[in-house]
Design an enzyme around this catalytic site. Structure first.
Site, PDB file in Angstrom:
ATOM      1  N   TRP A 203       0.861  -1.188   0.000  1.00 26.72           N
ATOM      2  CA  TRP A 203       0.000   0.000   0.000  1.00 26.72           C
ATOM      3  C   TRP A 203       0.895   1.235   0.000  1.00 26.72           C
ATOM      4  CZ3 TRP A 203      -4.588   0.816   3.934  1.00 26.72           C
ATOM      5  CH2 TRP A 203      -5.080   2.124   3.808  1.00 26.72           C
TER       6      TRP A 203
ATOM      7  N   GLU B 111      26.147 -14.315  -9.102  1.00 24.27           N
ATOM      8  CA  GLU B 111      25.195 -13.509  -8.302  1.00 24.27           C
ATOM      9  C   GLU B 111      24.034 -14.387  -7.820  1.00 24.27           C
ATOM     10  OE1 GLU B 111      25.512  -8.952 -10.016  1.00 24.27           O
ATOM     11  OE2 GLU B 111      24.445 -10.446 -11.207  1.00 24.27           O
TER      12      GLU B 111
ATOM     13  N   ASP C 141       5.303   4.641  10.905  1.00 24.35           N
ATOM     14  CA  ASP C 141       4.908   5.039  12.253  1.00 24.35           C
ATOM     15  C   ASP C 141       4.095   3.923  12.898  1.00 24.35           C
ATOM     16  OD1 ASP C 141       1.985   5.474  11.610  1.00 24.35           O
ATOM     17  OD2 ASP C 141       2.861   6.968  10.257  1.00 24.35           O
TER      18      ASP C 141
END
Ligand code: GLA
Length: 728
Positions: free
Chosen positions: A477, A614, A534
């Site tokens: 999101w 890799e 947050d």
């Protein structure tokens, strides 16, 4: 434990290592007497001293007692315009235009379990884990009641706070400020640490002495922001990782916030944290309630490391929700940095088909799959599959990916709209804009008015249909611009001060719906990287893309700053291609892997272009990460060095709860000639146990912690090492 001592009018909150106390003082003013290391008990109100101070007024009830002034006492929840001239926690505008707030104690109540906040994120847990304190204050003249809520999670030293404001009168009351937290100290010698930055360089710590006046950080961008994080620390001047007193304060809020500290004339300090009062007002009709978002405090008497570990434990166990609390999250591959929005179904499959051989478990289709999304000036708002790029839609693509043995994930940016979209053409008034002004664009997009239920419903239904159309187990999101011209066509003129907060409530409501309808889906938050990293978002999205900067060297700093509050298990981190798209820097693939393991771990490159060597490195990395998953994601985290000091290396460590295992990771800086012999002291081991390092030797825990293990000289820039320590 919460103790209500009615006789002495004392309220004491004890956690395992800390004590918090308040006292109902004369005239029912609620004062704050103590917060710090745990004490056995007692009345600390001897710290609350009275003196006749010039220009410090006295409440009317005090009569001729000139020593009683709100201006000089430490307050539990500061008032406004009635004698305390420092930072207010609350400001009320009454119908007569007055703007004062005067609060007096009424009563308090203790109950088992944790309070919940309707429509807002909050810490949670079992009845046994939590105690709740509810303190009622009242402003008799305004007929406004204030409920101060405290949650005590003893084992992690966490004290949460929230505030409810209720209009008990018959008239309208306008709330102009409503902080979640006020914390007063009868001392001045404190430092404040804030976490600041910019897009692609988030959460860099900055430490300053408190100085007379107000120092603050805030956001007025509508999201908590890349620029400042709603997490701050106050601490002793000499506090470091392992010593000294510190107080961490986080706000569980994803919109405009403010964290302000004030050092006053008598050398007292105050921290106030909550929704930013800039651009905020809220009209309370009679009987209505406003709830301020939750704040959470941890005091550590033993340095920042202990404070961080307590935040990490509380976030992992009591903020992140089931099923992702403790569930293994997949190693993912995202194609964004490889293709941006220029891809076809075949190209995606091309990238994906290498992945399962390397141990990668989830393929994430990023921006570009919907509407007319062929560049960033079109398509946002039209959440239907672009069949030119993906013929047959998700019904065709997802089985191709799943057949490879991988889960499928998808990217959305639900809050946004391009002017070049069917949604905007049909509903131009759904974008935030001020009548008579042309709205500013950010990344050539506008912001939808998520304060409106009808707007959210429309977007939600489209996205729900997409998520239901195929087997999708992960959602990213995103949110890629700041809010401007914030005005809602759905609110009257005198309520426009509510739009920013209603927007955030809308985001939370949208997230809640997603969680309800798709309970097993893993949602990763994102806001141009870490612009909304947050505690509020973490309640809904158990991981957040830490930064759009995936350069391993810059990430050392970004992840270090982030770790002061947020656990490694929440930090989205990927191995990406070099030269890095943001910095142009070339770092070894091994180092990029070590750094991405300081997070949720995944890849963000075109695997079809990787060399055989890799791929072999990637295969080893995912195997190593999975082998040590629990240790990395759930272990205790120790910062061993500060990357902002430009030392020879940056190192960190994960230690298992029983201290029998540890993983030390280290990345060097740029190499120089005549290098010194370095020794690395580790932390958190048991001094009584002997440890093998990478399966060899026998090192006493106290030797590793006090003396350290010798580091080899690693030639070349940005080299890395990992030591796995196992008790014998
Ligand atoms: C933001 C995100 C990126 C990517 C792009 C897509 O910048 O942080 O990871 O998803 O958007 O537009």
């Amino acid at each position: 434990m919460i103790i209500l001592d009615q006789e002495n009018k004392l309220i004491t909150l004890h956690t395992k290592n800390t004590t918090y106390q308040m006292k109902v003082w004369d005239y029912n003013v609620l004062l704050h007497s103590y917060y710090g290391p745990r004490i056995s008990g007692g009345d600390l109100s001897y710290l609350l001293r009275c003196k006749d101070r010039g220009f410090s007024p006295n409440p009317n009830e005090a009569g001729s007692d000139r020593t009683f002034s709100l201006d000089t006492f430490p307050q539990e929840y500061s008032t406004c315009g009635v004698g305390d001239f420092r930072l207010p926690s609350i400001a009320l505008e009454l119908p007569n235009g007055s703007r004062t707030a005067d609060l007096r104690y009424v009563d308090s109540e203790v109950r088992r379990g944790k309070y919940a906040l309707e429509g807002l994120p909050s810490f949670h847990g079992t009845e046994e884990e939590w105690d709740t304190l509810s303190v009622t204050l009242t402003d008799a003249a305004a007929q406004v009641e204030v409920e101060l809520l405290y949650g005590v999670l003893e084992k992690y030293d966490l004290i949460t706070r929230a505030v409810r404001i209720i209009n008990r009168g018959n008239g309208m009351v306008r709330l102009c400020r409503c902080a979640s937290l006020c914390l007063d100290f009868v001392r001045s010698d404190l430092d404040m640490i804030t976490f600041n930055g910019a897009h692609v360089m988030e959460r860099c710590p900055s430490r300053t002495h408190l100085h007379p006046g107000i120092q603050s950080v805030d956001s007025t961008r509508g999201a908590s922001s890349h620029q400042h994080n709603p997490f701050v620390i106050l601490c002793d001047r000499n506090t470091d990782e392992d010593h000294g007193l510190c107080y961490g304060a986080m706000l569980l809020y994803s919109g405009n916030f403010q964290a302000a500290a004030e050092l006053d004339q008598f050398e007292n300090s105050r921290l106030v944290m909550g929704i930013s009062p800039r651009q905020f007002s809220w009209t309370l009709e009679p009987g209505k309630c406003f709830t301020a978002p939750e704040a959470a405090l941890i005091c550590s008497p033993a340095g920042f490391g202990q404070m961080s570990r307590q935040f990490h434990r509380s976030i992992r166990h009591n903020l992140i929700h089931d099923p992702w609390k403790g569930r293994r999250k997949p190693v993912l591959i995202n194609h964004w940095e490889a293709t941006e929005m220029y891809f076809t179904a075949d190209k995606l499959v091309d990238i994906a088909k290498e992945a399962p051989h390397l141990g990668i478990e989830l393929f994430v289709m990023d921006d570009g799959w919907f509407g007319a999304r062929n560049s960033d000036n079109a398509g946002l708002g039209d959440w239907t599959v672009n069949e030119e790029k993906l013929p047959g839609g998700l019904e065709a693509l997802v089985p191709r990916i799943k057949k490879l043995g991988m889960e499928f994930g998808i990217w959305i940016e639900p809050e946004m709209v391009n002017e070049d979209s069917d949604l905007y053409r049909a509903h131009p008034d759904w974008a935030l804009s001020v009548p008579g002004r042309k709205p500013s664009r950010g990344r050539e997009q506008l912001v939808l008015d998520f304060s409106r239920r009808d707007v959210r419903d429309h977007v939600y239904e489209q996205i729900k249909a997409v998520l239901s159309s195929a087997d999708i187990s992960y959602l990213k999101w995103d949110m890629n611009r700041s809010l401007t011209e914030v005005w809602s066509a759905a609110l009257p003129a005198d309520r426009q001060g509510e739009v920013y907060h209603r927007y955030v409530l809308g985001v939370y409501e949208f997230a809640e719906r997603l969680r309800r309808d798709f309970p097993d889906m893993l949602i990763e938050g994102c806001c141009g990287g870490g612009g909304r990293f947050d505690g509020g978002m973490l309640y809904y999205t158990p991981q957040i893309w830490c930064s759009d900067n995936s350069d391993a060297v810059d990430r050392l700093r970004i992840q270090y700053g982030t770790s002061f509050c947020y656990p490694v298990s929440t930090m989205g981190a990927h191995v990406s291609a070099v030269p890095n798209g943001t910095t142009g820097r070339i770092t070894p693939m091994e180092t990029r892997g070590v750094v991405a393991m300081h997070g949720t771990f995944g890849y963000e490159m075109d695997l079809s272009k990787c060399t055989r060597s890799e791929k072999e490195i990637a295969r080893r990395q995912t195997a190593f990460f999975k082998e040590h998953y629990d240790l990395i994601q759930d272990g205790d985290y120790y910062r061993l060095s500060d990357p902002f000091q430009n030392g020879p290396y940056t190192a960190w460590e994960h230690v298992s709860h029983d201290k029998k295992e540890a993983l030390v990771s280290l990345v060097t800086g740029s190499f120089r000639g005549a290098p010194p012999f370095l020794t690395l002291r580790v932390k958190g081991l048991s001094p009584e146990l002997n440890y093998q390092i990478n399966g060899e030797g026998s090192w006493p825990g106290d030797v590793l912690m006090q003396v350290g293990c010798p580091l080899p000289i690693l030639q070349g820039d940005y080299q890395s090492l990992q030591f796995y320590l196992k008790a014998e």
